[in-house]
Write a protein that holds these residues in place. Structure first.
Motif, PDB file in Angstrom:
ATOM      1  N   HIS A   1       0.819  -1.324   0.218  1.00 50.84           N
ATOM      2  CA  HIS A   1       0.117   0.070  -0.050  1.00 50.84           C
ATOM      3  C   HIS A   1       0.875   1.212   0.034  1.00 50.84           C
ATOM      4  O   HIS A   1       1.817   1.303   0.507  1.00 50.84           O
ATOM      5  CB  HIS A   1      -0.709  -0.008   1.168  1.00 50.84           C
ATOM      6  CG  HIS A   1      -1.871  -1.090   1.286  1.00 50.84           C
ATOM      7  ND1 HIS A   1      -3.068  -1.053   0.969  1.00 50.84           N
ATOM      8  CD2 HIS A   1      -1.669  -2.166   1.815  1.00 50.84           C
ATOM      9  CE1 HIS A   1      -3.837  -2.165   1.261  1.00 50.84           C
ATOM     10  NE2 HIS A   1      -2.961  -2.987   1.745  1.00 50.84           N
ATOM     11  N   SER A   2       0.392   2.431  -0.502  1.00 50.51           N
ATOM     12  CA  SER A   2       1.073   3.568  -0.562  1.00 50.51           C
ATOM     13  C   SER A   2       0.383   4.182   0.794  1.00 50.51           C
ATOM     14  O   SER A   2      -0.874   4.235   1.070  1.00 50.51           O
ATOM     15  CB  SER A   2       0.717   4.551  -1.316  1.00 50.51           C
ATOM     16  OG  SER A   2       0.949   5.807  -1.285  1.00 50.51           O
ATOM     17  N   ALA A   3       1.311   4.436   1.628  1.00 55.53           N
ATOM     18  CA  ALA A   3       0.723   5.125   3.049  1.00 55.53           C
ATOM     19  C   ALA A   3       1.022   6.669   2.906  1.00 55.53           C
ATOM     20  O   ALA A   3       0.391   7.380   3.616  1.00 55.53           O
ATOM     21  CB  ALA A   3       1.726   4.575   4.382  1.00 55.53           C
ATOM     22  N   THR A   4       1.431   6.975   1.678  1.00 49.81           N
ATOM     23  CA  THR A   4       1.757   8.627   1.559  1.00 49.81           C
ATOM     24  C   THR A   4       0.093   9.257   1.539  1.00 49.81           C
ATOM     25  O   THR A   4       0.069  10.387   1.814  1.00 49.81           O
ATOM     26  CB  THR A   4       2.392   8.714   0.187  1.00 49.81           C
ATOM     27  OG1 THR A   4       3.543   7.758   0.323  1.00 49.81           O
ATOM     28  CG2 THR A   4       2.843  10.184  -0.045  1.00 49.81           C
ATOM     29  N   LYS A   5      -0.678   8.350   0.914  1.00 47.79           N
ATOM     30  CA  LYS A   5      -1.942   8.937   0.606  1.00 47.79           C
ATOM     31  C   LYS A   5      -3.070   8.821   1.722  1.00 47.79           C
ATOM     32  O   LYS A   5      -2.660   9.672   2.722  1.00 47.79           O
ATOM     33  CB  LYS A   5      -2.541   8.373  -0.754  1.00 47.79           C
ATOM     34  CG  LYS A   5      -1.600   8.264  -1.945  1.00 47.79           C
ATOM     35  CD  LYS A   5      -1.272   9.642  -2.548  1.00 47.79           C
ATOM     36  CE  LYS A   5      -0.252   9.344  -3.645  1.00 47.79           C
ATOM     37  NZ  LYS A   5       0.702  10.486  -4.045  1.00 47.79           N
ATOM     38  N   PHE A   6      -4.004   8.112   1.593  1.00 48.67           N
ATOM     39  CA  PHE A   6      -5.150   8.325   2.604  1.00 48.67           C
ATOM     40  C   PHE A   6      -4.703   7.697   3.727  1.00 48.67           C
ATOM     41  O   PHE A   6      -5.084   7.893   4.949  1.00 48.67           O
ATOM     42  CB  PHE A   6      -6.330   7.511   2.119  1.00 48.67           C
ATOM     43  CG  PHE A   6      -7.110   8.090   0.897  1.00 48.67           C
ATOM     44  CD1 PHE A   6      -8.031   9.172   1.606  1.00 48.67           C
ATOM     45  CD2 PHE A   6      -6.809   8.030  -0.491  1.00 48.67           C
ATOM     46  CE1 PHE A   6      -8.639   9.845   0.360  1.00 48.67           C
ATOM     47  CE2 PHE A   6      -7.575   8.634  -1.424  1.00 48.67           C
ATOM     48  CZ  PHE A   6      -8.434   9.741  -0.906  1.00 48.67           C
TER      49      PHE A   6
ATOM     50  N   VAL B   1       3.995  12.902   4.742  1.00 45.12           N
ATOM     51  CA  VAL B   1       4.967  11.922   4.768  1.00 45.12           C
ATOM     52  C   VAL B   1       4.922  10.936   3.449  1.00 45.12           C
ATOM     53  O   VAL B   1       3.851  10.913   2.731  1.00 45.12           O
ATOM     54  CB  VAL B   1       4.560  11.007   6.042  1.00 45.12           C
ATOM     55  CG1 VAL B   1       3.202  10.311   6.046  1.00 45.12           C
ATOM     56  CG2 VAL B   1       5.765   9.975   6.184  1.00 45.12           C
ATOM     57  N   VAL B   2       6.042  10.589   3.164  1.00 45.04           N
ATOM     58  CA  VAL B   2       6.122   9.486   2.156  1.00 45.04           C
ATOM     59  C   VAL B   2       6.464   8.090   2.428  1.00 45.04           C
ATOM     60  O   VAL B   2       7.389   8.037   3.238  1.00 45.04           O
ATOM     61  CB  VAL B   2       7.458  10.102   0.752  1.00 45.04           C
ATOM     62  CG1 VAL B   2       7.112   8.991  -0.142  1.00 45.04           C
ATOM     63  CG2 VAL B   2       6.760  11.160   0.404  1.00 45.04           C
ATOM     64  N   ALA B   3       5.402   7.399   2.526  1.00 41.33           N
ATOM     65  CA  ALA B   3       5.807   5.770   3.153  1.00 41.33           C
ATOM     66  C   ALA B   3       5.088   4.809   2.169  1.00 41.33           C
ATOM     67  O   ALA B   3       4.088   5.132   1.721  1.00 41.33           O
ATOM     68  CB  ALA B   3       5.505   6.010   4.590  1.00 41.33           C
ATOM     69  N   GLY B   4       5.514   3.667   2.377  1.00 39.76           N
ATOM     70  CA  GLY B   4       4.652   2.590   1.652  1.00 39.76           C
ATOM     71  C   GLY B   4       4.721   1.307   2.719  1.00 39.76           C
ATOM     72  O   GLY B   4       5.392   1.391   3.673  1.00 39.76           O
TER      73      GLY B   4
ATOM     74  N   VAL C   1      -0.174  17.922  -7.165  1.00 36.96           N
ATOM     75  CA  VAL C   1      -0.032  16.702  -7.851  1.00 36.96           C
ATOM     76  C   VAL C   1      -0.900  15.719  -6.872  1.00 36.96           C
ATOM     77  O   VAL C   1      -1.514  14.711  -7.488  1.00 36.96           O
ATOM     78  CB  VAL C   1       1.334  16.492  -7.896  1.00 36.96           C
ATOM     79  CG1 VAL C   1       1.171  14.954  -8.773  1.00 36.96           C
ATOM     80  CG2 VAL C   1       1.888  17.053  -8.901  1.00 36.96           C
ATOM     81  N   SER C   2      -0.720  15.874  -5.524  1.00 37.38           N
ATOM     82  CA  SER C   2      -0.962  14.642  -4.687  1.00 37.38           C
ATOM     83  C   SER C   2      -2.478  14.599  -4.599  1.00 37.38           C
ATOM     84  O   SER C   2      -3.337  15.174  -4.970  1.00 37.38           O
ATOM     85  CB  SER C   2      -0.378  15.043  -3.436  1.00 37.38           C
ATOM     86  OG  SER C   2      -0.409  13.908  -2.494  1.00 37.38           O
ATOM     87  N   LEU C   3      -2.814  13.597  -3.657  1.00 35.01           N
ATOM     88  CA  LEU C   3      -4.284  13.365  -3.153  1.00 35.01           C
ATOM     89  C   LEU C   3      -4.396  12.461  -1.940  1.00 35.01           C
ATOM     90  O   LEU C   3      -3.227  12.197  -1.325  1.00 35.01           O
ATOM     91  CB  LEU C   3      -4.779  12.425  -4.440  1.00 35.01           C
ATOM     92  CG  LEU C   3      -4.374  10.684  -4.211  1.00 35.01           C
ATOM     93  CD1 LEU C   3      -5.265   9.817  -4.256  1.00 35.01           C
ATOM     94  CD2 LEU C   3      -3.679  10.620  -5.878  1.00 35.01           C
TER      95      LEU C   3
HETATM   96  C1  LIG Z   1       1.909   9.761  -4.517  1.00 37.22           C
HETATM   97  C2  LIG Z   1       3.147  10.921  -4.204  1.00 37.22           C
HETATM   98  C3  LIG Z   1       4.354  10.566  -4.107  1.00 37.22           C
HETATM   99  C4  LIG Z   1       4.642   9.007  -3.866  1.00 37.22           C
HETATM  100  O1  LIG Z   1       4.006   8.328  -2.988  1.00 37.22           O
HETATM  101  P1  LIG Z   1       3.771   6.797  -2.924  1.00 37.22           P
HETATM  102  O2  LIG Z   1       3.762   6.262  -1.662  1.00 37.22           O
HETATM  103  O3  LIG Z   1       4.683   6.278  -3.974  1.00 37.22           O
HETATM  104  O4  LIG Z   1       2.255   6.451  -3.563  1.00 37.22           O
HETATM  105  C5  LIG Z   1       5.427  11.382  -3.934  1.00 37.22           C
HETATM  106  N1  LIG Z   1       4.895  12.843  -4.065  1.00 37.22           N
HETATM  107  C6  LIG Z   1       3.656  12.970  -4.317  1.00 37.22           C
HETATM  108  C7  LIG Z   1       3.544  14.752  -4.582  1.00 37.22           C
HETATM  109  C8  LIG Z   1       2.818  12.257  -4.656  1.00 37.22           C
HETATM  110  O5  LIG Z   1       1.453  12.731  -4.853  1.00 37.22           O
END
Ligand SMILES: *Cc1c(COP(=O)(O)O)cnc(C)c1O
Length: 199
Positions: free
Chosen positions: A1-6, A13-16, A131-133
């Motif tokens: 899972h991408s933990a970066t988003k929801f 944080v950027v995490a998986g 860019v993010s969500l």
């Molecule tokens: C989604 C995203 C990332 C990467 O995150 P993941 O954990 O790989 O999904 C990095 N930077 C931005 C701005 C993002 O929206």
């Protein structure tokens, strides 16, 4: 899972993460993490765990707001199309129903062209333009110039990523405030277009 988003949900944080209920596999993963040492820092782990505690509340609220916003935008004359898997006529609707309980917090909508997008994003005030969500704040992104800018235009068009398409990730703001904001921005977009075509 991408933990970066929801999952973490706060754009900080950027995490998986990998999750398994197979104990043997978990042990192997733990062994690899321990031997390579390329693991998430303690503070980032703390941020993810803290975000996780409110995941359910955030998803419930954001999805409910997304339904309301998707329906509202569909009724606006300047919005040519709204794409949202919560709509029964959306081609991905049955997949969404099968995979998830709600309809999700992300939707996209199409304005006439790039100029309309330019006007709209200039006047909209509440969402972050990025860019993010998947966060507490609503995030508006412009795929044709951001996430999919490196894709050839014909390929983008084939996938429906037109120059008028905007993606919205709905956050935790009051949905009525967001709707009000979108309406004032669309209103200004409309009057600019009126001026440019000489009325
Ligand atoms: C989604 C995203 C990332 C990467 O995150 P993941 O954990 O790989 O999904 C990095 N930077 C931005 C701005 C993002 O929206």
């Amino acid at each position: 899972h991408s933990a970066t988003k929801f999952i973490a949900g706060h754009s900080d944080v950027v995490a998986g993460l990998a999750a398994t209920k197979d104990e043997k596999l978990a042990e192997q993963l733990g062994f690899l993490q321990n031997s390579f040492g390329s693991i998430l820092g303690a503070h980032d782990c703390w941020l993810v765990l803290r975000g996780l505690k409110t995941l359910h509340c955030r998803m419930t609220q954001s999805s409910a707001s997304a339904v309301k916003i998707a329906e509202n935008l569909s009724d606006h004359p300047l919005v040519e199309q709204v794409y949202y898997p919560g709509f029964r006529f959306h081609p991905g609707s049955s997949t969404q129903t099968y995979q998830a309980q709600g309809s999700g917090a992300v939707l996209s909508f199409r304005l006439r062209d790039e100029e309309a997008v330019r006007q709209f994003t200039k006047h909209v005030e509440l969402p972050v333009y990025a860019v993010s969500l998947g966060a507490v704040e609503s995030i508006l992104s412009y795929p044709a110039r951001m996430s999919h800018a490196s894709m050839p235009k014909e390929e983008r068009e084939k996938r429906g990523i037109t120059d008028g398409l905007l993606r919205l990730s709905v956050g935790l703001e009051n949905p009525d405030d967001l709707i009000k904001d979108f309406h004032q921005a669309l209103g200004k977009t409309e009057s600019e277009a009126f001026l440019q075509t000489g009325g």
